[in-house]
Design a protein around this motif. Structure first.
Motif, PDB file in Angstrom:
ATOM      1  N   VAL A 190       0.187  10.395   1.837  1.00 37.29           N
ATOM      2  CA  VAL A 190      -0.590  11.281   2.710  1.00 37.29           C
ATOM      3  C   VAL A 190       0.058  11.318   4.100  1.00 37.29           C
ATOM      4  O   VAL A 190      -0.322  10.582   5.007  1.00 37.29           O
ATOM      5  N   CYS A 245      -1.763  11.642   7.541  1.00 38.22           N
ATOM      6  CA  CYS A 245      -2.529  10.536   8.118  1.00 38.22           C
ATOM      7  C   CYS A 245      -1.727   9.858   9.220  1.00 38.22           C
ATOM      8  O   CYS A 245      -0.521   9.650   9.086  1.00 38.22           O
ATOM      9  N   LEU A 305      -0.979   0.164   7.798  1.00 41.01           N
ATOM     10  CA  LEU A 305      -2.081  -0.761   8.081  1.00 41.01           C
ATOM     11  C   LEU A 305      -1.938  -2.043   7.265  1.00 41.01           C
ATOM     12  O   LEU A 305      -1.287  -2.060   6.225  1.00 41.01           O
ATOM     13  N   CYS A 316       1.497   5.142  -0.190  1.00 42.30           N
ATOM     14  CA  CYS A 316       0.689   6.302   0.196  1.00 42.30           C
ATOM     15  C   CYS A 316       1.588   7.490   0.482  1.00 42.30           C
ATOM     16  O   CYS A 316       2.642   7.333   1.094  1.00 42.30           O
ATOM     17  N   ILE A 326       0.846  -1.195   0.000  1.00 36.94           N
ATOM     18  CA  ILE A 326       0.000   0.000   0.000  1.00 36.94           C
ATOM     19  C   ILE A 326       0.880   1.242   0.000  1.00 36.94           C
ATOM     20  O   ILE A 326       1.344   1.700   1.039  1.00 36.94           O
ATOM     21  N   SER A 347      -9.844   4.912   5.219  1.00 40.15           N
ATOM     22  CA  SER A 347      -9.188   4.532   6.473  1.00 40.15           C
ATOM     23  C   SER A 347      -8.385   5.697   7.048  1.00 40.15           C
ATOM     24  O   SER A 347      -7.813   5.582   8.125  1.00 40.15           O
ATOM     25  N   PHE A 348      -8.337   6.815   6.316  1.00 42.36           N
ATOM     26  CA  PHE A 348      -7.581   8.000   6.759  1.00 42.36           C
ATOM     27  C   PHE A 348      -8.022   8.445   8.143  1.00 42.36           C
ATOM     28  O   PHE A 348      -9.207   8.509   8.451  1.00 42.36           O
ATOM     29  N   CYS A 407       1.676   2.928   3.678  1.00 34.29           N
ATOM     30  CA  CYS A 407       0.721   2.842   4.777  1.00 34.29           C
ATOM     31  C   CYS A 407       1.225   1.770   5.751  1.00 34.29           C
ATOM     32  O   CYS A 407       1.907   0.835   5.353  1.00 34.29           O
ATOM     33  N   CYS A 420      -9.192   7.334   0.333  1.00 32.60           N
ATOM     34  CA  CYS A 420      -8.896   6.335   1.346  1.00 32.60           C
ATOM     35  C   CYS A 420      -9.808   6.615   2.532  1.00 32.60           C
ATOM     36  O   CYS A 420      -9.718   7.659   3.172  1.00 32.60           O
ATOM     37  N   ILE A 438      -6.642  -1.396   3.906  1.00 32.10           N
ATOM     38  CA  ILE A 438      -7.366  -0.125   3.947  1.00 32.10           C
ATOM     39  C   ILE A 438      -8.672  -0.278   3.183  1.00 32.10           C
ATOM     40  O   ILE A 438      -8.864  -1.250   2.450  1.00 32.10           O
ATOM     41  N   TYR A 482      -1.702   6.865  10.002  1.00 32.01           N
ATOM     42  CA  TYR A 482      -1.254   5.537   9.606  1.00 32.01           C
ATOM     43  C   TYR A 482      -0.133   5.565   8.581  1.00 32.01           C
ATOM     44  O   TYR A 482       0.391   4.519   8.191  1.00 32.01           O
ATOM     45  N   HIS A 483       0.251   6.780   8.128  1.00 36.90           N
ATOM     46  CA  HIS A 483       1.368   6.873   7.180  1.00 36.90           C
ATOM     47  C   HIS A 483       2.648   6.438   7.885  1.00 36.90           C
ATOM     48  O   HIS A 483       2.829   6.693   9.078  1.00 36.90           O
TER      49      HIS A 483
HETATM   50  S1  SF4 Z   1      -4.873   4.900   5.998  1.00 29.37           S
HETATM   51 FE1  SF4 Z   1      -5.047   5.596   3.859  1.00 29.37          FE
HETATM   52  S2  SF4 Z   1      -4.395   7.757   3.885  1.00 29.37           S
HETATM   53 FE2  SF4 Z   1      -3.703   6.801   5.784  1.00 29.37          FE
HETATM   54  S3  SF4 Z   1      -1.589   6.144   5.386  1.00 29.37           S
HETATM   55 FE3  SF4 Z   1      -2.942   4.399   4.970  1.00 29.37          FE
HETATM   56  S4  SF4 Z   1      -3.394   4.519   2.768  1.00 29.37           S
HETATM   57 FE4  SF4 Z   1      -2.597   6.520   3.411  1.00 29.37          FE
END
Ligand code: SF4
Length: 58
Positions: free
Chosen positions: A17, A20, A32, A15, A13, A54-55, A30, A52, A35, A22-23
């Protein structure tokens, strides 16, 4: 910047962002295991139409 999940990047995954929680901080992934992706459009036609869901704000 420490990652919320033992700095474990999920290489499946990508990402960028960084806002966030979870970055993965030191890499554009990501942290996680999975997502959820959705859309805010009635008829999505381009990447910008998807989100996303799950942000979470840091
Ligand atoms: S939850 Fe979504 S926005 Fe947040 S780090 Fe993971 S992929 Fe990126």
């Amino acid at each position: 910047m420490a990652c919320c999940n033992n700095n474990k990047a999920n290489n499946s995954i990508e990402c960028t962002v960084t806002e966030c929680k979870y970055h993965c901080g030191d890499a554009n992934y990501c942290s996680l295991n999975s997502i959820k992706v959705g859309t805010h459009e009635a008829n999505p036609t381009m990447p910008e139409c998807t989100d996303c869901q799950s942000f979470m704000k840091k």
